[in-house]
Design an enzyme around this catalytic site. Structure first.
Site, PDB file in Angstrom:
ATOM      1  N   ARG A  17     -35.524 -14.653  21.200  1.00 53.36           N
ATOM      2  CA  ARG A  17     -34.934 -13.331  21.058  1.00 53.36           C
ATOM      3  C   ARG A  17     -33.470 -13.228  21.789  1.00 53.36           C
ATOM      4  NH1 ARG A  17     -37.102  -7.529  23.362  1.00 53.36           N
ATOM      5  NH2 ARG A  17     -35.989  -8.278  25.417  1.00 53.36           N
ATOM      6  N   ASP A  26     -44.848  -5.513  34.813  1.00 52.55           N
ATOM      7  CA  ASP A  26     -44.422  -4.889  33.566  1.00 52.55           C
ATOM      8  C   ASP A  26     -44.522  -3.359  33.768  1.00 52.55           C
ATOM      9  OD1 ASP A  26     -42.496  -4.850  31.238  1.00 52.55           O
ATOM     10  OD2 ASP A  26     -44.720  -4.740  29.813  1.00 52.55           O
ATOM     11  N   LYS A  86     -49.285  -4.153  20.992  1.00 55.17           N
ATOM     12  CA  LYS A  86     -47.868  -4.622  21.614  1.00 55.17           C
ATOM     13  C   LYS A  86     -48.234  -5.785  22.420  1.00 55.17           C
ATOM     14  CE  LYS A  86     -43.644  -3.116  24.185  1.00 55.17           C
ATOM     15  NZ  LYS A  86     -43.799  -4.371  25.069  1.00 55.17           N
ATOM     16  N   CYS A 139     -43.949   7.417  68.929  1.00 49.50           N
ATOM     17  CA  CYS A 139     -43.452   7.901  70.130  1.00 49.50           C
ATOM     18  C   CYS A 139     -44.391   8.877  70.863  1.00 49.50           C
ATOM     19  CB  CYS A 139     -42.162   8.649  70.127  1.00 49.50           C
ATOM     20  SG  CYS A 139     -42.247  10.359  69.177  1.00 49.50           S
TER      21      CYS A 139
END
Length: 651
Positions: A160, A63, A144, A394
């Protein structure tokens, strides 16, 4: 690559992988430092797929990564993109789709104290308009939860969904799921969550992560024994927001003790929490401030990555990019952080390595937030850095260009050549089989240029170790890529000129033909909207470098569709219209139908916005997507109706 269950989730979300390709999607998830090379359409597709996987319980990125890196990149490029304005949809679970009792919006996010203070400033302004005293207002802070958002009206439990319509999942209560803290039914919005300590002790062996378990509680027709036991043990619950632990007080108190209050609330619960919610509790003020289509203005989610780790650097490995920049990659003692086992971290450039002392034995603080995943947050104990003097690919002597070490040997450097050849075929997008493994093998056999690949025969491919059938397939794909119609801007973008991605190529070729661009001055380019002086200088230099190869490939007879001066019938029903394609189409690929629409004067977008005229819906398109389009005033039409418009007929 994606697992079978992840592919099913993408399918259920009616997202077409064709817009980015599975291999490209997974590469950008593993290496976010490559985001600069992603087109806007690829970035949007990545976000849509990652969201579907995350919400379906099969996350491919965290998240925090989604917010801090990928979504932040879209905000930087297109701050008004529709993806940033609408509620991120939850996946559709088994059950009937119904109207939610109340709209369930997302929450606007803040990542710094300064952003929180600006939000409070907007509340103060709204309070003044209502003649309310801001200093007397009460603020509320709650955890939350990081679970599955749902709404319980006492009779039915809803997902939802898209914020307006959800799925009936009342069955989870019938399976024995309880409301947290012995709460009652009917307390409104909340989340289905599982105890963090219980998950670690009893479920981590059977589920990849907590979201994976939570999804099983909702989706499974019959729960497995582990889910049944978690529900019976009340470790998995529905937690209504109304009964969450909280802090309440005045703004002056909140801001004076901000860090302590946030940290205390963040760690109040034994559930996964990915931030805190700040809100004003005055109902009149809430109503006055209202909401956007995406979030309530009176509410804010404050998120940060509180988890860090101190780890020792084993060494720093230089890597050569397609552009010749040397990227320093710190090799670390393995450490688990935010649920992932990390052993590497990318530094921005070698100036950072020198300035901070990032060398073998250095002790660094690592965090999985910011613009790089993972981020070197601080160097706690510097060590002598080893800065390369020669290109690791290289061996050519490196030069400094501001903060960056550069390999100037772009015509002979294996890494730059291989990456450039692979880029050509990936962007061209009308061929299969020329990925990293094929290009690597071709390079080992002396193939250094794209035109040399087109000259190969099936016998030559076989002599390099490819099987007979594969060799013939590769030749067939090379023929296909020359004969199949392709836009001139895509062809130009495949050469990888710095600052000339798909969007800029299309913008430039809307004003000039391919034959004209190599004679353009910097002033000519700056005169086109969207091009700056510094960019123009880089572009003209890049065009000069690719001109020899460009001329050779043009001589191979690519079937290019010109952008500039395309004859457009202004009376055609599609002229000037903006289209978006979605779902499974049967009359041609999305690219083919887009080309046909553009030939009639239409514009083709990657996602629906208020400026979209038609959403062309094929098969397997969810009702949420079409309803959301209609709410924006977009005309949703079928593939057959689109074909009628394409032929000049009405619908």
């Amino acid at each position: 690559m994606l697992t079978d269950s992840q592919k099913i989730l993408v399918q259920q979300a009616a997202i077409d992988l064709e817009g980015i390709g599975e291999q490209r999607f997974c590469l950008l998830c593993r290496q976010p430092e490559l985001l600069d090379s992603a087109s806007d359409a690829e970035l949007v597709a990545l976000l849509q797929i990652a969201n579907a996987l995350y919400r379906g319980g099969e996350p491919i990125i965290s998240d925090a990564d989604y917010d801090f890196v990928y979504l932040a990149e879209l905000k930087k490029r297109q701050p008004d993109h529709p993806l940033l304005q609408d509620v991120e949809p939850e996946p559709a679970f088994a059950g009937k789709t119904v109207d939610l009792p109340t709209v369930m919006l997302s929450t606007d996010k803040a990542y710094s104290r300064e952003e929180v203070e600006r939000w409070a400033g907007r509340i103060e302004k709204a309070a003044q308009e209502l003649d309310k005293n801001f200093v007397e207002l009460i603020f509320k802070v709650t955890p939350k939860l990081d679970g599955y958002a749902a709404y319980d009206d006492g009779q039915m439990l809803y997902t939802r969904g898209d914020g307006r319509k959800g799925t009936d999942i009342t069955r989870v209560f019938e399976r024995g799921l309880q409301v947290a803290d012995h709460g009652q039914r009917g307390l409104g919005a909340g989340e289905i969550v599982v105890s963090r300590s219980y998950f670690d002790a009893n479920l981590a062996e059977f589920f990849d992560n907590a979201r994976n378990f939570q999804a099983s509680v909702i989706k499974e027709k019959e729960l497995d024994e582990h889910a049944e036991r978690a529900i019976a043990d009340h470790a998995a619950v529905f937690y209504p927001f109304a009964i969450l632990p909280c802090w309440t007080g005045l703004w002056v108190e909140l801001i004076a003790d901000f860090e302590t209050i946030i940290k205390d609330i963040w760690h109040k619960l034994d559930y996964d929490v990915d931030g805190v919610i700040l809100e004003i509790v005055d109902d009149q003020l809430k109503q006055a401030m209202g909401a956007t289509r995406h979030h309530h203005r009176w509410q804010l989610a404050y998120k940060e990555n509180l988890e860090t780790a101190e780890v020792t650097v084993i060494g720093v490995t230089p890597q050569t990019s397609r552009s010749g920049r040397i990227t320093p990659v710190a090799e670390l003692e393995p450490v688990r952080l935010s649920g992932a086992l990390l052993s590497r971290a990318t530094a921005h450039h070698y100036k950072m390595v020198l300035d901070k002392g990032i060398g073998p034995g250095a002790l660094i603080r690592l965090a999985r937030s910011g613009e790089v995943i993972p981020k070197i947050e601080a160097v706690l104990r510097p060590a002598e850095p080893a800065v390369p003097t020669a290109c690791p690919s290289c061996g050519h002597e490196l030069i400094w260009d501001n903060d960056y070490l550069i390999c100037p040997n772009n015509l002979e450097c294996p890494a730059q050549i291989s990456n450039s050849m692979e880029h050509f075929f990936r962007v061209l997008k009308n061929n299969d089989g020329f990925g990293a493994a094929t290009i690597k093998k071709l390079y080992e056999y002396g193939i250094r240029r794209v035109d040399a690949i087109y000259a190969l025969t099936a016998e030559q491919f076989e002599s390099m170790g490819f099987g007979p059938k594969q060799s013939q397939n590769l030749v067939d794909q090379l023929v296909r890529s020359r004969h199949e119609a392709i836009e001139d801007w895509r062809f130009l973008a495949s050469f990888g000129v710095f600052r000339m991605g798909l969007g800029n190529c299309e913008r430039l070729l809307a004003h000039y033909t391919l034959a004209e661009i190599f004679n353009l001055s910097e002033a000519d380019i700056v005169a086109i909207e969207g091009f700056a002086e510094k960019t123009a200088a880089v572009i003209t230099e890049g065009f000069a470098k690719i001109k020899p190869l460009f001329d050779i490939l043009m001589g191979l007879g690519f079937n290019l569709t010109a952008t500039q001066n395309q004859a457009t019938d202004n009376a055609h029903p599609l002229a000037g219209k903006t289209l978006v394609f979605t779902g499974t189409l049967h009359s041609g690929s999305r690219d083919e139908l887009s080309k046909q629409a553009k030939a009639k004067g239409a514009k083709v977008g990657g996602s629906v916005s208020a400026k979209t005229d038609y959403l062309v819906a094929g098969d397997n398109v969810g009702a949420n997507k079409t309803n959301a389009a209609r709410e924006k005033g977009v005309n949703v039409i079928s593939e057959q109706e689109f074909l009628k418009l394409l032929n000049g007929d009405g619908i």
